[in-house]
Design a protein around this motif. Structure first.
Motif, PDB file in Angstrom:
ATOM      1  N   LYS A   6       0.872  -1.298   0.087  1.00  0.00           N
ATOM      2  CA  LYS A   6       0.007  -0.018   0.063  1.00  0.00           C
ATOM      3  C   LYS A   6       0.890   1.303   0.108  1.00  0.00           C
ATOM      4  O   LYS A   6       1.703   1.280   0.791  1.00  0.00           O
ATOM      5  N   THR A   7       0.722   2.047  -0.915  1.00  0.00           N
ATOM      6  CA  THR A   7       1.580   3.368  -1.095  1.00  0.00           C
ATOM      7  C   THR A   7       0.642   4.493  -0.479  1.00  0.00           C
ATOM      8  O   THR A   7      -0.721   4.722  -1.177  1.00  0.00           O
ATOM      9  N   VAL A   8       0.717   5.239   0.456  1.00  0.00           N
ATOM     10  CA  VAL A   8      -0.012   6.410   0.938  1.00  0.00           C
ATOM     11  C   VAL A   8       0.338   7.896   0.471  1.00  0.00           C
ATOM     12  O   VAL A   8       1.689   8.073   1.043  1.00  0.00           O
ATOM     13  N   ILE A   9      -0.274   8.486  -0.767  1.00  0.00           N
ATOM     14  CA  ILE A   9       0.616   9.682  -0.850  1.00  0.00           C
ATOM     15  C   ILE A   9      -0.114  10.945  -0.208  1.00  0.00           C
ATOM     16  O   ILE A   9      -1.130  10.852  -0.281  1.00  0.00           O
ATOM     17  N   ILE A  10       0.652  11.484   0.425  1.00  0.00           N
ATOM     18  CA  ILE A  10       0.402  12.764   1.022  1.00  0.00           C
ATOM     19  C   ILE A  10       0.740  14.067   0.324  1.00  0.00           C
ATOM     20  O   ILE A  10       1.981  14.173   0.287  1.00  0.00           O
ATOM     21  N   PRO A  11      -0.265  14.735  -0.370  1.00  0.00           N
ATOM     22  CA  PRO A  11       0.280  15.618  -1.265  1.00  0.00           C
ATOM     23  C   PRO A  11       0.689  17.045  -0.507  1.00  0.00           C
ATOM     24  O   PRO A  11       1.153  17.810  -1.171  1.00  0.00           O
ATOM     25  N   LEU A  37       2.998  16.694 -11.248  1.00  0.00           N
ATOM     26  CA  LEU A  37       3.856  16.134 -11.630  1.00  0.00           C
ATOM     27  C   LEU A  37       4.477  15.443 -10.682  1.00  0.00           C
ATOM     28  O   LEU A  37       4.903  14.062 -10.967  1.00  0.00           O
ATOM     29  N   GLN A  38       4.831  15.847  -9.514  1.00  0.00           N
ATOM     30  CA  GLN A  38       5.343  15.004  -8.460  1.00  0.00           C
ATOM     31  C   GLN A  38       4.480  13.862  -8.135  1.00  0.00           C
ATOM     32  O   GLN A  38       4.974  12.745  -7.870  1.00  0.00           O
ATOM     33  N   ILE A  39       3.237  14.114  -7.894  1.00  0.00           N
ATOM     34  CA  ILE A  39       2.261  13.210  -7.646  1.00  0.00           C
ATOM     35  C   ILE A  39       2.097  12.143  -8.620  1.00  0.00           C
ATOM     36  O   ILE A  39       2.179  10.971  -8.151  1.00  0.00           O
ATOM     37  N   ALA A  74      -4.276   7.669 -12.010  1.00  0.00           N
ATOM     38  CA  ALA A  74      -4.158   6.743 -11.062  1.00  0.00           C
ATOM     39  C   ALA A  74      -4.902   5.416 -11.683  1.00  0.00           C
ATOM     40  O   ALA A  74      -4.446   4.406 -11.732  1.00  0.00           O
ATOM     41  N   LYS A  75      -6.073   5.769 -12.277  1.00  0.00           N
ATOM     42  CA  LYS A  75      -6.743   4.655 -12.887  1.00  0.00           C
ATOM     43  C   LYS A  75      -6.103   3.990 -14.074  1.00  0.00           C
ATOM     44  O   LYS A  75      -6.049   2.782 -14.422  1.00  0.00           O
ATOM     45  N   GLU A  76      -5.339   5.076 -14.965  1.00  0.00           N
ATOM     46  CA  GLU A  76      -4.397   4.515 -15.915  1.00  0.00           C
ATOM     47  C   GLU A  76      -3.366   3.591 -15.629  1.00  0.00           C
ATOM     48  O   GLU A  76      -2.906   2.861 -16.212  1.00  0.00           O
TER      49      GLU A  76
END
Ligand code: SF4
Length: 306
Positions: A6-11, A37-39, A74-76
């Motif tokens: 699981k990766t949790v991205i906190i923008p 871009l970073q995300i 993300a879906k892609e």
């Protein structure tokens, strides 16, 4: 079974609520948000390294102008789960709810901190936030989202009502819920510990009544998080960390830190057992209690199990 990565991205930490007990109270306006871009780069790297479960948290991710595009992206990348935690307010706009679900968001966790508008709005410090949250839940359901969960932070101001909050969550049709004992390691509960952190010995019986709702209705995930096990011996199958370590390997990618082993580091850095715990039969399973809790309340409440 192999663990799910699981990766949790906190923008970033910007938010349209202003919760009194916020963990990120000191970061909300001082740390710049990640760029689009970073995300996207982080998503690609996560997918390439085997992540199938993507979680997006904040702050409040739904207020970013690029959010729908990010979900599409993300879906892609073909993540199996694309999950966001939210205070729900943006979802009270039907069009927003529709767009983001159509873009590919397939799991949403709402933060619900009170069973009434009075309590929830008092804690979020935004009048109307409770009604917007309820409207948000209704909207995402109408546009076909099935996987809806909730998070509730347990603080001094709401622990006596935690069973009523559980009942509300149950009546809202949510069947995937976490009740989270406030983390005083940093943020508001660190800075004003005695204002927000209840004693576990006082809160436990209220929390049991809430967990009983999940037991009674055989809900597969209706769990307590961040508590010493000695107060929850009849509820061990509802302790989140015990389930989580078996299922997930989690990483957190925030603007100000990276943690590639969340389960491992929480055990070592955030929480502790004390001498009092020696000989306890739950010692190996138990993560103890927050170190900051011990600093302020000591360890007298811990009850080693025979
Ligand atoms: S006594 Fe210590 S090890 Fe035992 S359950 Fe309580 S906190 Fe955990």
């Amino acid at each position: 079974m192999p663990k799910i990565k699981k990766t949790v991205i906190i923008p970033g930490y910007r938010c349209n609520n202003n919760c009194q007990f916020c963990l990120n109270i000191n970061k909300r306006n001082s740390i710049p948000e990640k760029t689009t871009l970073q995300i996207k780069k982080e998503m690609v790297e996560a997918r390439n390294s085997g992540t199938t479960y993507l979680e997006l948290v904040g702050g409040e991710m739904s207020i970013r102008p690029d959010i729908v595009g990010l979900i599409k992206f993300a879906k892609e990348q073909d993540f199996k789960t694309i999950m966001m935690s939210t205070n729900g307010r943006m979802y009270s706009y039907r069009n927003f709810a529709k767009k983001i679900v159509e873009a590919g968001l397939n799991s949403l966790v709402f933060s619900i901190h009170g069973h009434t508008a009075q309590l929830h709005d008092f804690l979020t410090q935004v009048k109307g936030s409770f009604n917007q949250l309820k409207k948000g839940i209704e909207n995402v359901r109408k546009v076909g989202l099935k996987n809806i969960g909730s998070n509730t932070t347990i603080v001094k101001q709401n622990y006596k009502y935690i069973a009523q909050i559980g009942k509300l969550i149950y009546n809202l049709g949510i069947r995937n819920s976490e009740f989270i004992f406030v983390d005083p390691s940093y943020g508001a509960a660190h800075d004003r510990f005695y204002k927000f952190v209840p004693k576990i010995s006082e809160a436990a019986s209220y929390i049991h009544k809430c967990l009983d709702i999940g037991k009674k209705h055989k809900i597969s995930h209706w769990a307590i998080r961040y508590v010493p096990l000695c107060y929850f011996t009849d509820y061990l199958d509802q302790v989140s960390e015990l389930q989580e370590v078996e299922i997930f390997h989690t990483e957190h990618l925030a603007p100000d830190f990276e943690n590639r082993d969340v389960e491992g580091s929480r055990k070592v850095v955030g929480r502790a057992k004390t001498k009092r715990c020696q000989g306890c039969r739950l010692y190996d399973k138990c993560e103890g209690i927050w170190k900051d809790y011990l600093k302020n309340y000591g360890d007298k409440e811990l009850k080693p199990m025979k």
